[in-house]
Design a protein around this motif. Sequence first.
Motif, mmCIF file in Angstrom:
data_model
loop_
_atom_site.group_PDB
_atom_site.id
_atom_site.type_symbol
_atom_site.label_atom_id
_atom_site.label_comp_id
_atom_site.label_asym_id
_atom_site.label_seq_id
_atom_site.Cartn_x
_atom_site.Cartn_y
_atom_site.Cartn_z
ATOM 1 N N TRP A 296 49.571 18.947 16.715
ATOM 2 C CA TRP A 296 49.901 20.202 16.036
ATOM 3 C C TRP A 296 48.808 21.247 16.253
ATOM 4 N N GLN A 297 47.548 20.804 16.177
ATOM 5 C CA GLN A 297 46.436 21.739 16.390
ATOM 6 C C GLN A 297 46.413 22.255 17.829
ATOM 7 N N ARG A 298 46.722 21.394 18.800
ATOM 8 C CA ARG A 298 46.767 21.843 20.196
ATOM 9 C C ARG A 298 47.880 22.864 20.395
ATOM 10 N N LEU A 299 49.024 22.613 19.748
ATOM 11 C CA LEU A 299 50.139 23.560 19.869
ATOM 12 C C LEU A 299 49.768 24.908 19.252
ATOM 13 N N ARG A 300 49.193 24.885 18.068
ATOM 14 C CA ARG A 300 48.926 26.126 17.331
ATOM 15 C C ARG A 300 47.725 26.884 17.870
ATOM 16 N N GLN A 301 46.686 26.162 18.311
ATOM 17 C CA GLN A 301 45.447 26.821 18.708
ATOM 18 C C GLN A 301 45.299 27.005 20.220
ATOM 19 N N VAL A 302 46.069 26.261 21.009
ATOM 20 C CA VAL A 302 45.905 26.317 22.467
ATOM 21 C C VAL A 302 47.206 26.747 23.159
ATOM 22 N N ASP A 303 48.275 25.971 22.977
ATOM 23 C CA ASP A 303 49.496 26.203 23.748
ATOM 24 C C ASP A 303 50.148 27.545 23.429
ATOM 25 N N LEU A 304 50.407 27.790 22.146
ATOM 26 C CA LEU A 304 51.103 29.028 21.777
ATOM 27 C C LEU A 304 50.284 30.287 22.083
ATOM 28 N N PRO A 305 48.974 30.311 21.774
ATOM 29 C CA PRO A 305 48.204 31.513 22.150
ATOM 30 C C PRO A 305 48.156 31.740 23.662
ATOM 31 N N SER A 306 48.037 30.670 24.435
ATOM 32 C CA SER A 306 47.996 30.829 25.892
ATOM 33 C C SER A 306 49.332 31.299 26.451
#
Length: 247
Positions: free
Chosen positions: A160-170
């Motif tokens: 969830w943290q990777r999705l919210r902090q990395v994937d979606l912003p990128s």
Amino acid sequence: MMRGRRFLENPVFWVGLFFAALLFRMDALQPVLRRAFPGVEPVIYNRDSFLALFLSQLGLVAVASLAASLVGVALAVFVTRPAGRDFRAMVSALATVGQTFPPAAVLAIAVPMVGFGARPTVIALFLYGLLPIIENAVAGLEGVPQGVREAAEGMGLSAWQRLRQVDLPSAAPVILAGIRVSVTIAIGTATIGSTVGALTLGTPIFDGLVANKLPFVIEGAVLVALFAIFTDMLFARLDRWLRPAAG
């Protein structure tokens, strides 16, 4: 001083100003339209105010586009995760079918179920706007560099943290591009909602066609075009703001 000058040189400002001027004071064009279309009375559409028509269409587009964005991005996230990869082809096929149907056909099917007015228009805009959002969101999420993902995993971030902090912003600029296309399509397509009782800027267009009053058609068409152009310009500025943040 320099900031004020740059603001005045911004085309977004002038397009927005011209659009607002026509919404509030279309009657200022009466002398020009009377000379261009002698014998046509009235030359300014007067059954509803243009501001009321615009606000009604803005509401329809906003509701449909927000729903399409939330559903489209959620489906893209689902099919790009390990648990949902098997459903990617099905989701893409369903979105493609939704856009393949002409909006007029969707309205014809929706009216017997939900009645006349705004609701069938929102349904048509929602279905028509899903495909570009889903495709761009999937492309953006799958385009996140593998090295960035591995670094996030190495830092101990949860899924969830990777999705919210990395994937979606990128992926945000690519997702925004899909929403931009979807909203622009919705602005133009919403005009046909007037055929089933929805108030839009297409109302003077269809009334003008029925009554053979070309000034009404021109007024509605110009406002719809300015609405789409102004919205696209705002999305372009938002895109320029997001790209450095994504980087």
